[in-house]
Write a protein that holds these residues in place. Sequence first.
Motif, PDB file in Angstrom:
ATOM      1  N   GLY A 188      14.862  -6.963 -11.893  1.00 53.31           N
ATOM      2  CA  GLY A 188      15.103  -8.077 -12.808  1.00 53.31           C
ATOM      3  C   GLY A 188      16.593  -8.389 -12.818  1.00 53.31           C
ATOM      4  O   GLY A 188      17.413  -7.500 -13.040  1.00 53.31           O
ATOM      5  N   GLY A 239      19.758 -10.868 -14.156  1.00 54.60           N
ATOM      6  CA  GLY A 239      20.204 -11.796 -15.189  1.00 54.60           C
ATOM      7  C   GLY A 239      21.035 -12.943 -14.645  1.00 54.60           C
ATOM      8  O   GLY A 239      20.868 -13.378 -13.499  1.00 54.60           O
ATOM      9  N   SER A 256      14.363 -13.581 -11.124  1.00 54.36           N
ATOM     10  CA  SER A 256      15.606 -14.138 -11.652  1.00 54.36           C
ATOM     11  C   SER A 256      15.398 -14.748 -13.030  1.00 54.36           C
ATOM     12  O   SER A 256      14.346 -15.319 -13.320  1.00 54.36           O
ATOM     13  N   SER A 257      16.461 -14.702 -13.845  1.00 50.22           N
ATOM     14  CA  SER A 257      16.386 -15.287 -15.192  1.00 50.22           C
ATOM     15  C   SER A 257      16.947 -16.706 -15.241  1.00 50.22           C
ATOM     16  O   SER A 257      17.060 -17.273 -16.330  1.00 50.22           O
ATOM     17  N   LEU A 278       8.591  -4.604 -14.706  1.00 49.89           N
ATOM     18  CA  LEU A 278       9.724  -4.309 -13.814  1.00 49.89           C
ATOM     19  C   LEU A 278      10.339  -2.988 -14.250  1.00 49.89           C
ATOM     20  O   LEU A 278      10.450  -2.723 -15.452  1.00 49.89           O
ATOM     21  N   TYR A 308      15.940  -4.189 -15.583  1.00 44.22           N
ATOM     22  CA  TYR A 308      16.536  -5.529 -15.707  1.00 44.22           C
ATOM     23  C   TYR A 308      18.039  -5.330 -15.914  1.00 44.22           C
ATOM     24  O   TYR A 308      18.456  -4.563 -16.793  1.00 44.22           O
ATOM     25  N   ASP A 312      21.684  -7.193 -16.612  1.00 45.95           N
ATOM     26  CA  ASP A 312      22.258  -8.458 -17.073  1.00 45.95           C
ATOM     27  C   ASP A 312      23.541  -8.188 -17.856  1.00 45.95           C
ATOM     28  O   ASP A 312      23.774  -7.062 -18.330  1.00 45.95           O
ATOM     29  N   GLU A 341      16.082 -15.084 -19.845  1.00 47.80           N
ATOM     30  CA  GLU A 341      16.597 -13.704 -19.895  1.00 47.80           C
ATOM     31  C   GLU A 341      15.735 -12.853 -20.819  1.00 47.80           C
ATOM     32  O   GLU A 341      15.405 -11.702 -20.513  1.00 47.80           O
ATOM     33  N   VAL A 367      12.325 -12.070 -19.109  1.00 47.46           N
ATOM     34  CA  VAL A 367      12.379 -11.033 -18.055  1.00 47.46           C
ATOM     35  C   VAL A 367      12.682  -9.666 -18.686  1.00 47.46           C
ATOM     36  O   VAL A 367      12.082  -8.651 -18.320  1.00 47.46           O
ATOM     37  N   ALA A 368      13.561  -9.659 -19.688  1.00 51.05           N
ATOM     38  CA  ALA A 368      13.870  -8.394 -20.375  1.00 51.05           C
ATOM     39  C   ALA A 368      12.615  -7.818 -21.034  1.00 51.05           C
ATOM     40  O   ALA A 368      12.420  -6.600 -21.058  1.00 51.05           O
ATOM     41  N   SER A 385      10.522  -5.678 -18.832  1.00 51.75           N
ATOM     42  CA  SER A 385      11.259  -4.625 -18.108  1.00 51.75           C
ATOM     43  C   SER A 385      11.274  -3.328 -18.907  1.00 51.75           C
ATOM     44  O   SER A 385      11.430  -3.339 -20.128  1.00 51.75           O
ATOM     45  N   PHE A 401      16.645  -1.900 -19.758  1.00 56.73           N
ATOM     46  CA  PHE A 401      17.629  -2.998 -19.743  1.00 56.73           C
ATOM     47  C   PHE A 401      18.998  -2.357 -19.558  1.00 56.73           C
ATOM     48  O   PHE A 401      19.458  -1.602 -20.413  1.00 56.73           O
TER      49      PHE A 401
END
Length: 225
Positions: free
Chosen positions: A28, A30, A54-55, A79, A82, A84, A106, A109-110, A113, A116
């Motif tokens: 993942g 950011g 991708s975010s 995932l 991630y 970022d 973002e 996707v977070a 995941s 992070f």
Amino acid sequence: MTTNPQDALKKAAALAALDDVVDDSIIGVGTGSTVNHLIDALAGIKSRIRGAVSSSEASAKRLAAHGIPLFTLDDIDTLPVYIDGADEIDPGFNMIKGGGGALTREKIVAAISRRFVCICDASKQVATLGRFPLPVEVIPMARAHVARELTRLTGGEPKLREGFITDNGNLILDVHGLAITTPAALETTLNQIVGVVTNGLFAQRGADVLLLATADGVKRTERPL
Ligand code: 5RP
């Protein structure tokens, strides 16, 4: 090319995150200038990963330019990691994000995941969130209503991010003048305003790991329990 000391720190944090990349997995990824260094570094190890989610459109374009395969959330359900940046991070690893306007993707996707990893230069570490204006993504027709509600609920001053449209076709209101002492509660409150897509508080899903770059090197810290 690294052009200034802050950018050198961003790059150092990004490079340290390569240790968090899980072999044969989808990463993942950011958005922002710190993450751009990560994407460039991933290019050097792309044979070790399957690809990336991708975010933002900007990060997707950079990943694609490096020949890193892109996946969507329709392709996967979780995932391992991630990675970022953040605009601010507090001692509890709550963050303000969205300076680049990619906060909604973002957050999505977070959310899927398991870990992070936040990559930052030391200027992003704060005792209390809010000096950086809090971004709120808003459906365009709700802009005036949401601005009034943000003022009423926070006491801050929402300002339209002029000339900016998100990847989702929406507007950003940046709320100035906040000192956020209960980030998780405020995150929920602001998401209840009709017309808000999401807000840039990452408290209910904060960072698990902070890679903080200082002049003395990159310090790795796990989220306090
Ligand atoms: C983008 C973000 C970024 O992570 C945040 O703005 C930090 O950016 P940079 O790495 O350029 O300082 O949330 O929406």
